[in-house]
Design a protein around this motif. Structure first.
Motif, mmCIF file in Angstrom:
data_model
loop_
_atom_site.group_PDB
_atom_site.id
_atom_site.type_symbol
_atom_site.label_atom_id
_atom_site.label_comp_id
_atom_site.label_asym_id
_atom_site.label_seq_id
_atom_site.Cartn_x
_atom_site.Cartn_y
_atom_site.Cartn_z
ATOM 1 N N GLY A 35 14.603 -12.393 -10.391
ATOM 2 C CA GLY A 35 14.676 -13.811 -10.709
ATOM 3 C C GLY A 35 13.924 -14.699 -9.730
ATOM 4 N N MET A 36 12.823 -14.174 -9.173
ATOM 5 C CA MET A 36 12.055 -14.915 -8.189
ATOM 6 C C MET A 36 10.606 -15.034 -8.652
ATOM 7 S SD MET A 36 13.752 -13.239 -4.821
ATOM 8 C CE MET A 36 13.853 -14.705 -3.803
ATOM 9 N N ASN A 37 9.820 -15.818 -7.932
ATOM 10 C CA ASN A 37 8.421 -16.029 -8.274
ATOM 11 C C ASN A 37 7.550 -15.418 -7.189
ATOM 12 O OD1 ASN A 37 5.862 -16.931 -8.905
ATOM 13 N ND2 ASN A 37 6.449 -19.061 -9.152
ATOM 14 N N VAL A 38 6.780 -14.405 -7.538
ATOM 15 C CA VAL A 38 5.948 -13.702 -6.565
ATOM 16 C C VAL A 38 4.915 -14.634 -5.924
ATOM 17 C CG1 VAL A 38 4.187 -12.860 -8.160
ATOM 18 C CG2 VAL A 38 4.769 -11.511 -6.155
ATOM 19 N N GLN A 39 4.569 -15.722 -6.595
ATOM 20 C CA GLN A 39 3.573 -16.664 -6.066
ATOM 21 C C GLN A 39 4.132 -17.597 -4.990
ATOM 22 O OE1 GLN A 39 0.347 -16.509 -6.752
ATOM 23 N NE2 GLN A 39 0.691 -14.802 -8.140
ATOM 24 N N ASP A 40 5.425 -17.515 -4.696
ATOM 25 C CA ASP A 40 6.044 -18.381 -3.689
ATOM 26 C C ASP A 40 5.634 -18.026 -2.259
ATOM 27 O OD1 ASP A 40 7.304 -19.908 -5.582
ATOM 28 O OD2 ASP A 40 9.249 -18.929 -5.374
ATOM 29 N N GLY A 41 4.984 -16.879 -2.076
ATOM 30 C CA GLY A 41 4.533 -16.485 -0.745
ATOM 31 C C GLY A 41 5.502 -15.599 0.003
ATOM 32 N N ASP A 42 6.641 -15.276 -0.609
ATOM 33 C CA ASP A 42 7.590 -14.366 0.018
ATOM 34 C C ASP A 42 7.096 -12.933 -0.120
ATOM 35 O OD1 ASP A 42 9.374 -16.492 0.616
ATOM 36 O OD2 ASP A 42 10.168 -16.406 -1.427
ATOM 37 N N ALA A 43 7.690 -12.028 0.640
ATOM 38 C CA ALA A 43 7.332 -10.615 0.582
ATOM 39 C C ALA A 43 8.486 -9.840 -0.050
ATOM 40 C CB ALA A 43 7.032 -10.089 1.979
ATOM 41 N N TYR A 44 8.156 -8.925 -0.945
ATOM 42 C CA TYR A 44 9.160 -8.170 -1.693
ATOM 43 C C TYR A 44 9.003 -6.695 -1.354
ATOM 44 C CZ TYR A 44 9.372 -12.623 -3.950
ATOM 45 O OH TYR A 44 9.486 -13.973 -4.169
ATOM 46 N N ILE A 45 10.098 -6.089 -0.914
ATOM 47 C CA ILE A 45 10.086 -4.710 -0.420
ATOM 48 C C ILE A 45 10.704 -3.795 -1.468
ATOM 49 C CG2 ILE A 45 10.864 -3.155 1.414
ATOM 50 C CD1 ILE A 45 11.183 -5.745 3.148
ATOM 51 N N PHE A 46 10.016 -2.688 -1.739
ATOM 52 C CA PHE A 46 10.470 -1.687 -2.701
ATOM 53 C C PHE A 46 10.479 -0.326 -2.008
ATOM 54 C CE2 PHE A 46 8.265 -5.083 -4.848
ATOM 55 C CZ PHE A 46 9.161 -5.454 -5.834
ATOM 56 N N ILE A 47 11.547 0.449 -2.220
ATOM 57 C CA ILE A 47 11.687 1.762 -1.580
ATOM 58 C C ILE A 47 11.975 2.798 -2.662
ATOM 59 C CG2 ILE A 47 12.998 3.113 0.108
ATOM 60 C CD1 ILE A 47 13.643 0.491 1.542
ATOM 61 N N ASN A 48 11.423 4.001 -2.492
ATOM 62 C CA ASN A 48 11.660 5.051 -3.493
ATOM 63 C C ASN A 48 13.025 5.708 -3.294
ATOM 64 O OD1 ASN A 48 11.125 6.653 -1.249
ATOM 65 N ND2 ASN A 48 9.545 7.864 -2.238
ATOM 66 N N LYS A 49 13.416 6.540 -4.248
ATOM 67 C CA LYS A 49 14.739 7.158 -4.258
ATOM 68 C C LYS A 49 14.985 8.049 -3.043
ATOM 69 C CE LYS A 49 17.802 9.787 -7.258
ATOM 70 N NZ LYS A 49 17.943 10.413 -8.574
ATOM 71 N N SER A 50 13.964 8.782 -2.613
ATOM 72 C CA SER A 50 14.136 9.699 -1.486
ATOM 73 C C SER A 50 13.983 9.009 -0.126
ATOM 74 C CB SER A 50 13.131 10.849 -1.597
ATOM 75 O OG SER A 50 11.811 10.333 -1.543
ATOM 76 N N LEU A 51 13.737 7.701 -0.136
ATOM 77 C CA LEU A 51 13.584 6.894 1.091
ATOM 78 C C LEU A 51 12.430 7.372 1.968
ATOM 79 C CD1 LEU A 51 17.351 6.450 2.070
ATOM 80 C CD2 LEU A 51 15.907 4.854 0.800
ATOM 81 N N THR A 52 11.383 7.867 1.321
ATOM 82 C CA THR A 52 10.203 8.329 2.066
ATOM 83 C C THR A 52 8.976 7.457 1.812
ATOM 84 O OG1 THR A 52 9.616 9.846 0.288
ATOM 85 C CG2 THR A 52 10.974 10.734 2.095
ATOM 86 N N GLY A 53 9.099 6.505 0.903
ATOM 87 C CA GLY A 53 7.976 5.631 0.582
ATOM 88 C C GLY A 53 8.419 4.191 0.475
ATOM 89 N N LEU A 54 7.531 3.286 0.845
ATOM 90 C CA LEU A 54 7.842 1.868 0.841
ATOM 91 C C LEU A 54 6.606 1.089 0.411
ATOM 92 C CD1 LEU A 54 9.701 -0.146 3.470
ATOM 93 C CD2 LEU A 54 7.303 -0.666 3.166
ATOM 94 N N LYS A 55 6.818 0.066 -0.409
ATOM 95 C CA LYS A 55 5.748 -0.854 -0.768
ATOM 96 C C LYS A 55 6.235 -2.272 -0.548
ATOM 97 C CE LYS A 55 3.004 1.744 -4.075
ATOM 98 N NZ LYS A 55 2.366 1.756 -5.394
ATOM 99 N N ILE A 56 5.336 -3.118 -0.067
ATOM 100 C CA ILE A 56 5.622 -4.539 0.084
ATOM 101 C C ILE A 56 4.608 -5.293 -0.762
ATOM 102 C CG2 ILE A 56 5.755 -6.500 1.662
ATOM 103 C CD1 ILE A 56 6.371 -4.493 3.906
ATOM 104 N N LEU A 57 5.103 -6.134 -1.656
ATOM 105 C CA LEU A 57 4.256 -6.970 -2.501
ATOM 106 C C LEU A 57 4.275 -8.381 -1.944
ATOM 107 C CD1 LEU A 57 2.603 -7.275 -5.168
ATOM 108 C CD2 LEU A 57 4.778 -7.906 -6.254
ATOM 109 N N HIS A 58 3.082 -8.952 -1.769
ATOM 110 C CA HIS A 58 2.972 -10.270 -1.152
ATOM 111 C C HIS A 58 1.794 -11.025 -1.766
ATOM 112 C CE1 HIS A 58 1.732 -12.828 2.449
ATOM 113 N NE2 HIS A 58 2.909 -13.272 2.103
ATOM 114 N N ALA A 59 2.025 -12.282 -2.110
ATOM 115 C CA ALA A 59 0.945 -13.125 -2.624
ATOM 116 C C ALA A 59 0.285 -13.842 -1.456
ATOM 117 C CB ALA A 59 1.485 -14.137 -3.621
ATOM 118 N N GLU A 60 -1.009 -13.707 -1.366
ATOM 119 C CA GLU A 60 -1.775 -14.398 -0.341
ATOM 120 C C GLU A 60 -2.852 -15.222 -1.018
ATOM 121 O OE1 GLU A 60 -3.114 -11.809 2.733
ATOM 122 O OE2 GLU A 60 -1.106 -11.052 3.115
#
Length: 81
Positions: A35-60
């Motif tokens: 329920g957020m807007n990716v264009q707001d400039g915040d960073a969104y963190i996503f982690i996989n099930k095995s906790l071995t991978g991470l992605k951060i999505l950020h609008a610049e």
């Protein structure tokens, strides 16, 4: 220019995420499930099930950036509530 720093707000998506997802799929999670807007400039963190991978999505300025980390060994620890 990459620009993450301590003035950014970081939001952790609390469910395991398929690390094959990219810009549009992760943006969809931010918009539709968080329920957020990716264009707001915040960073969104996503982690996989095995906790071995991470992605951060950020609008610049000029577009979206994904930071991607894959651990060679061990696993990430999620914050406790």
């Amino acid at each position: 220019m990459f620009n993450l720093n301590d003035s950014n707000r970081f939001f952790l998506y609390p469910y395991p995420t398929d690390m094959r997802k990219s810009f549009y799929s992760l943006s969809g999670i931010v918009t539709n499930l968080m329920g957020m807007n990716v264009q707001d400039g915040d960073a969104y963190i996503f982690i996989n099930k095995s906790l071995t991978g991470l992605k951060i999505l950020h609008a610049e300025y000029g577009g979206l950036v994904i930071y991607n980390m894959k651990l060679e060994r061990g696993s990430l620890q999620t914050p406790r509530h």
